[in-house]
Scaffold this active site. Structure first.
Site, PDB file in Angstrom:
ATOM      1  N   ARG A 180      61.680  15.343 -22.497  1.00 34.97           N
ATOM      2  CA  ARG A 180      60.891  14.005 -22.574  1.00 34.97           C
ATOM      3  C   ARG A 180      61.307  12.910 -21.835  1.00 34.97           C
ATOM      4  O   ARG A 180      60.426  12.174 -20.831  1.00 34.97           O
ATOM      5  CB  ARG A 180      60.759  13.434 -24.168  1.00 34.97           C
ATOM      6  CG  ARG A 180      59.991  14.171 -25.010  1.00 34.97           C
ATOM      7  CD  ARG A 180      60.277  14.044 -26.462  1.00 34.97           C
ATOM      8  NE  ARG A 180      61.493  14.849 -26.570  1.00 34.97           N
ATOM      9  CZ  ARG A 180      61.357  16.071 -26.799  1.00 34.97           C
ATOM     10  NH1 ARG A 180      60.395  16.608 -27.112  1.00 34.97           N
ATOM     11  NH2 ARG A 180      62.516  17.070 -26.918  1.00 34.97           N
ATOM     12  N   THR A 181      62.624  12.630 -21.745  1.00 36.12           N
ATOM     13  CA  THR A 181      63.167  11.379 -21.085  1.00 36.12           C
ATOM     14  C   THR A 181      62.996  11.417 -19.713  1.00 36.12           C
ATOM     15  O   THR A 181      62.498  10.436 -18.806  1.00 36.12           O
ATOM     16  CB  THR A 181      64.719  10.868 -21.601  1.00 36.12           C
ATOM     17  OG1 THR A 181      64.437  11.043 -23.097  1.00 36.12           O
ATOM     18  CG2 THR A 181      65.091   9.851 -21.150  1.00 36.12           C
ATOM     19  N   LYS A 217      79.892  21.952  -7.280  1.00 32.63           N
ATOM     20  CA  LYS A 217      80.810  22.511  -6.569  1.00 32.63           C
ATOM     21  C   LYS A 217      81.977  21.530  -6.616  1.00 32.63           C
ATOM     22  O   LYS A 217      82.875  21.463  -5.699  1.00 32.63           O
ATOM     23  CB  LYS A 217      80.355  22.317  -5.152  1.00 32.63           C
ATOM     24  CG  LYS A 217      79.176  23.332  -4.909  1.00 32.63           C
ATOM     25  CD  LYS A 217      78.838  23.227  -3.347  1.00 32.63           C
ATOM     26  CE  LYS A 217      77.427  23.744  -2.879  1.00 32.63           C
ATOM     27  NZ  LYS A 217      76.747  23.542  -1.626  1.00 32.63           N
ATOM     28  N   ARG A 268      71.564  10.029 -17.149  1.00 35.75           N
ATOM     29  CA  ARG A 268      72.026  10.514 -18.385  1.00 35.75           C
ATOM     30  C   ARG A 268      73.297  11.336 -17.980  1.00 35.75           C
ATOM     31  O   ARG A 268      73.430  12.415 -17.202  1.00 35.75           O
ATOM     32  CB  ARG A 268      70.627  11.428 -18.810  1.00 35.75           C
ATOM     33  CG  ARG A 268      71.414  12.351 -20.274  1.00 35.75           C
ATOM     34  CD  ARG A 268      70.367  13.136 -20.701  1.00 35.75           C
ATOM     35  NE  ARG A 268      69.511  12.054 -21.712  1.00 35.75           N
ATOM     36  CZ  ARG A 268      68.516  12.661 -22.468  1.00 35.75           C
ATOM     37  NH1 ARG A 268      68.555  13.925 -22.760  1.00 35.75           N
ATOM     38  NH2 ARG A 268      67.957  11.524 -23.088  1.00 35.75           N
ATOM     39  N   HIS A 279      70.933   4.873 -26.195  1.00 33.98           N
ATOM     40  CA  HIS A 279      69.850   5.555 -25.375  1.00 33.98           C
ATOM     41  C   HIS A 279      68.711   4.492 -25.500  1.00 33.98           C
ATOM     42  O   HIS A 279      67.911   4.453 -26.416  1.00 33.98           O
ATOM     43  CB  HIS A 279      69.542   6.841 -26.251  1.00 33.98           C
ATOM     44  CG  HIS A 279      68.362   7.671 -25.499  1.00 33.98           C
ATOM     45  ND1 HIS A 279      67.736   6.944 -24.536  1.00 33.98           N
ATOM     46  CD2 HIS A 279      68.149   8.903 -25.906  1.00 33.98           C
ATOM     47  CE1 HIS A 279      66.733   8.082 -24.178  1.00 33.98           C
ATOM     48  NE2 HIS A 279      67.230   8.953 -24.893  1.00 33.98           N
TER      49      HIS A 279
HETATM   50  C1  NCD Z   1      67.611  12.362 -27.828  1.00 35.23           C
HETATM   51  C2  NCD Z   1      68.881  12.372 -26.993  1.00 35.23           C
HETATM   52  O1  NCD Z   1      68.914  13.110 -26.141  1.00 35.23           O
HETATM   53  O2  NCD Z   1      69.625  11.582 -27.427  1.00 35.23           O
HETATM   54  N1  NCD Z   1      66.336  12.730 -27.533  1.00 35.23           N
HETATM   55  C3  NCD Z   1      65.734  12.290 -26.528  1.00 35.23           C
HETATM   56  O3  NCD Z   1      66.082  11.538 -25.653  1.00 35.23           O
HETATM   57  N2  NCD Z   1      64.535  12.421 -26.928  1.00 35.23           N
HETATM   58  C4  NCD Z   1      68.107  12.941 -28.931  1.00 35.23           C
HETATM   59  C5  NCD Z   1      68.476  14.478 -29.412  1.00 35.23           C
HETATM   60  O4  NCD Z   1      68.885  14.965 -28.211  1.00 35.23           O
HETATM   61  O5  NCD Z   1      68.361  14.872 -30.556  1.00 35.23           O
END
Ligand code: NCD
Length: 319
Positions: A67-68, A95, A117, A145
């Site tokens: 999703r993100t 590497k 991320r 997040h």
């Molecule tokens: C979350 C995350 O990655 O922190 N998911 C997300 O970004 N939609 C929560 C999760 O991984 O459970």
């Protein structure tokens, strides 16, 4: 688009979005208002606007994401930016290249915004101190997040009008959840009362210092709350066994159709995804009338457009 007042530049002057802990309620609301202005772009036949034309956004994802990552990519595309996709597996990180070297190399290619991320808490902050590009945190360790929490409060605000006085339960693996932490900051700053609900082993040790209530029983809170946000158990992050069995966890902390019978009729059911159906939430509930899970995903796009737009605007006016 919302018309911008002259004072707006003073509300938002950050070229990075690292977390929500240090933002004011006014700044959070300002991002949500900006997102509201961007919503209608997705309803047009030509789903594009020019604010980031000529800008380059890199999606620097060191952890898996569906999703993100896609939401940021689409948001950047809708604002007419060029997008570079970076994954750990297919990059020189495999590497041995360091995060900083990777980022500096990308910056040499003229990247304007880095969406990152990373499994290490603090990685986005470290990056923001070392490169000139804008940095947007797409999830760091257990820390924050911010765009997930922004889309969560955007979704609630859209349905309820305001978060003031709402009772919100965040249920599940709080200890390993960056979503729970960012949600807590956003929701409490906007006036909601947040309760963390989990077995003691999944409540963070520092909880007493946080602006939340704690409950070890979902049955105790289910009748009282206006919003319930169900979290995934972050199995990839668990050191030991935080509960005797998955079945037992579901029995006490799962959002089942049976439990939903005791909830308010208009309770909002949320989940950041990915869902483990049958574990923290039953399919009937995840797909039921109170669920806004897909609304959250939809709203994420407008929120991320707003964030990319605002950090870029701050960077441009600071030059
Ligand atoms: C979350 C995350 O990655 O922190 N998911 C997300 O970004 N939609 C929560 C999760 O991984 O459970």
């Amino acid at each position: 688009m919302t018309t911008k007042k002259k004072s707006d530049n003073f509300i938002w002057r950050h070229k990075h979005l690292l977390g929500l802990r240090d933002l004011t309620a006014e700044q959070i609301s300002y991002i949500l208002d900006t997102a509201q202005g961007f919503e209608q772009i997705s309803t047009r036949s030509v789903k594009k606007a020019p604010p980031l034309r000529g800008k380059v956004v890199v999606n620097l994802f060191f952890e898996d994401s569906t999703r993100t990552r896609n939401s940021f990519a689409l948001a950047a595309n809708r604002l007419s930016a060029d997008v570079i996709e970076f994954t750990k597996k297919t990059s020189s990180v495999s590497k041995g290249e360091t995060l900083l070297d990777t980022a500096r190399n990308l910056e040499s290619m003229g990247v304007d915004i880095v969406v990152i991320r990373h499994s290490a808490g603090g990685a986005p902050k470290m990056l923001s101190r070392s490169i000139n590009a804008c940095v947007v945190n797409a999830g760091d360790g257990y820390c924050e997040h911010p765009t997930q929490a922004l889309l969560d409060v955007f979704t609630i605000r859209k349905i309820k009008g305001s978060l003031k006085g709402l009772k919100i339960a965040i249920v599940g693996d709080i200890a390993h959840s960056r979503v729970a932490r960012s949600d807590m900051w956003a929701m409490t700053k906007l006036g909601a009362e947040v309760t963390f609900v989990a077995p003691p082993t999944l409540i963070p040790a520092e909880v007493k210092k946080l602006p939340v209530k704690v409950s070890y029983s979902l049955d105790e809170v289910i009748e009282k709350v206006d919003v319930i946000n169900m979290l995934r158990i972050q199995f990839e992050r668990l050191g030991g066994n935080p509960f005797p069995s998955v079945r037992e966890y579901s029995h006490y902390f799962g959002l089942t159709a049976e439990r939903m019978k005791r909830a308010k009729d208009d309770i909002i059911v949320m989940h950041p995804g990915p869902i483990n159906r049958g574990l923290e939430i039953e399919s009937e509930v995840a797909d039921g009338n109170n669920s806004v899970i897909l609304e959250q995903v939809k709203n994420g796009l407008a929120v991320r457009m707003a964030v990319l737009f605002l950090v870029n605007q701050a960077a441009t006016t600071q030059q």
